[in-house]
Design a protein around this motif. Structure first.
Motif, PDB file in Angstrom:
ATOM      1  N   LEU A 110      15.010  66.400  33.226  1.00  0.00           N
ATOM      2  CA  LEU A 110      14.291  66.864  32.379  1.00  0.00           C
ATOM      3  C   LEU A 110      15.515  67.659  31.340  1.00  0.00           C
ATOM      4  O   LEU A 110      15.559  68.806  31.947  1.00  0.00           O
ATOM      5  CB  LEU A 110      13.220  67.777  32.943  1.00  0.00           C
ATOM      6  N   VAL A 152      15.553  65.237  41.067  1.00  0.00           N
ATOM      7  CA  VAL A 152      14.933  65.809  39.831  1.00  0.00           C
ATOM      8  C   VAL A 152      15.696  66.973  39.232  1.00  0.00           C
ATOM      9  O   VAL A 152      15.984  67.772  40.001  1.00  0.00           O
ATOM     10  CB  VAL A 152      13.489  66.053  39.650  1.00  0.00           C
ATOM     11  N   VAL A 163      16.176  69.711  36.175  1.00  0.00           N
ATOM     12  CA  VAL A 163      15.545  70.489  35.073  1.00  0.00           C
ATOM     13  C   VAL A 163      16.373  71.521  34.522  1.00  0.00           C
ATOM     14  O   VAL A 163      17.114  72.223  35.287  1.00  0.00           O
ATOM     15  CB  VAL A 163      14.137  71.464  35.842  1.00  0.00           C
ATOM     16  N   SER A 164      16.916  71.316  33.305  1.00  0.00           N
ATOM     17  CA  SER A 164      17.985  71.644  32.504  1.00  0.00           C
ATOM     18  C   SER A 164      17.816  73.333  32.378  1.00  0.00           C
ATOM     19  O   SER A 164      19.052  73.852  32.532  1.00  0.00           O
ATOM     20  CB  SER A 164      18.662  70.957  31.494  1.00  0.00           C
ATOM     21  N   VAL A 178      15.668  61.719  37.679  1.00  0.00           N
ATOM     22  CA  VAL A 178      14.827  62.041  36.494  1.00  0.00           C
ATOM     23  C   VAL A 178      15.361  63.375  36.320  1.00  0.00           C
ATOM     24  O   VAL A 178      15.528  64.260  36.801  1.00  0.00           O
ATOM     25  CB  VAL A 178      13.429  62.256  36.899  1.00  0.00           C
ATOM     26  N   TRP A 215      15.887  58.279  34.673  1.00  0.00           N
ATOM     27  CA  TRP A 215      14.923  58.339  33.589  1.00  0.00           C
ATOM     28  C   TRP A 215      15.514  59.691  33.056  1.00  0.00           C
ATOM     29  O   TRP A 215      15.909  60.675  33.754  1.00  0.00           O
ATOM     30  CB  TRP A 215      13.540  58.590  34.126  1.00  0.00           C
ATOM     31  N   LEU A 218      12.534  67.452  26.763  1.00  0.00           N
ATOM     32  CA  LEU A 218      11.703  68.750  26.690  1.00  0.00           C
ATOM     33  C   LEU A 218      12.360  69.595  25.519  1.00  0.00           C
ATOM     34  O   LEU A 218      13.487  69.556  25.414  1.00  0.00           O
ATOM     35  CB  LEU A 218      11.421  69.517  28.008  1.00  0.00           C
ATOM     36  N   VAL A 253      13.688  62.703  30.650  1.00  0.00           N
ATOM     37  CA  VAL A 253      12.588  63.183  29.537  1.00  0.00           C
ATOM     38  C   VAL A 253      12.991  64.332  28.964  1.00  0.00           C
ATOM     39  O   VAL A 253      13.285  65.421  29.306  1.00  0.00           O
ATOM     40  CB  VAL A 253      11.084  63.589  30.624  1.00  0.00           C
TER      41      VAL A 253
END
Length: 220
Positions: free
Chosen positions: A143, A117, A119-120, A141, A177, A181, A179
């Protein structure tokens, strides 16, 4: 941002109590209210561990710990095994923005039997995204902090990914995927969820996009 009022347009979808216990906070940065508002500061103060930038850890104190870019920490998982958290670079605006926007970071989470995963954090640089893809490999994934946040800084240049940039980042990361934000809730976000949907449709990546509304739960 310092000297620039930011207007919040939505309340939180639910209370901190509804979230339940928090094991670790991954904090991109602390110096902007749209990333860490007063309620967020209370949560961080009560969390057992917050991983963030060097400067944010100094300002926050308590259980905040710095994690430099490309450094990793490993945490035990309650059910056995470990979770590796890698800090990755982020740039909160155009090249040379750091003296004004400050230090920010992103994170990659991975472990045996777990998805990878990304998270940028508040990153606006596709060059950094490419570097992460080269070093880390495919992301399950992503984000992505999108929304094309803009203020009077840098003649209104985006301080986070635009919708089109988010679609490009998805392709660079080979993300299973995505997502988005950071696309609603504040007046300085110049693009919203519909803009992201349109950009991913234009890039023929709609099948990778998962827009999650506040309060909604998604399972991948």
């Amino acid at each position: 941002m310092p000297g620039r009022p930011l207007t919040k347009t939505e309340d939180a979808a639910f209370s901190v109590d509804a979230i339940g216990p928090v094991d670790v906070v991954l904090l991109s940065h602390d110096q902007h209210a749209d990333n860490l508002d007063p309620a967020g500061r209370e949560l961080v103060a009560g969390s057992p561990l917050t991983l963030t930038t060097d400067s944010a850890a100094l300002r926050l104190g308590g259980t905040a710990r710095p994690l430099a870019s490309w450094c990793a920490t490993t945490l035990d998982r309650p059910g056995g095994g470990t979770l590796e958290i890698v800090a990755v670079p982020a740039r909160h605006g155009p090249p040379g923005c750091e003296p004004l926007t400050g230090e920010v970071t992103g994170f990659v989470l991975r472990g045996d039997g777990l998805p990878t995963v990304y998270v940028s954090g508040d990153n606006a640089s596709l060059e950094i995204v490419q570097d992460i893809a080269d070093r880390i490999g495919p992301i399950d994934v992503a984000l992505l902090f999108a929304g094309a946040a803009r203020t009077s800084l840098f003649d209104g240049a985006p301080l986070t990914l635009t919708s089109a940039d988010a679609a490009t980042a998805a392709r660079l990361l080979d993300a299973g995927w995505v997502v988005p934000l950071h696309v609603r809730g504040w007046a300085h976000f110049s693009q919203g969820p519909d803009d992201v949907r349109a950009a991913f449709a234009d890039a023929h990546l709609t099948d990778r996009l998962r827009v999650i509304d506040p309060g909604e739960t998604a399972t991948f």
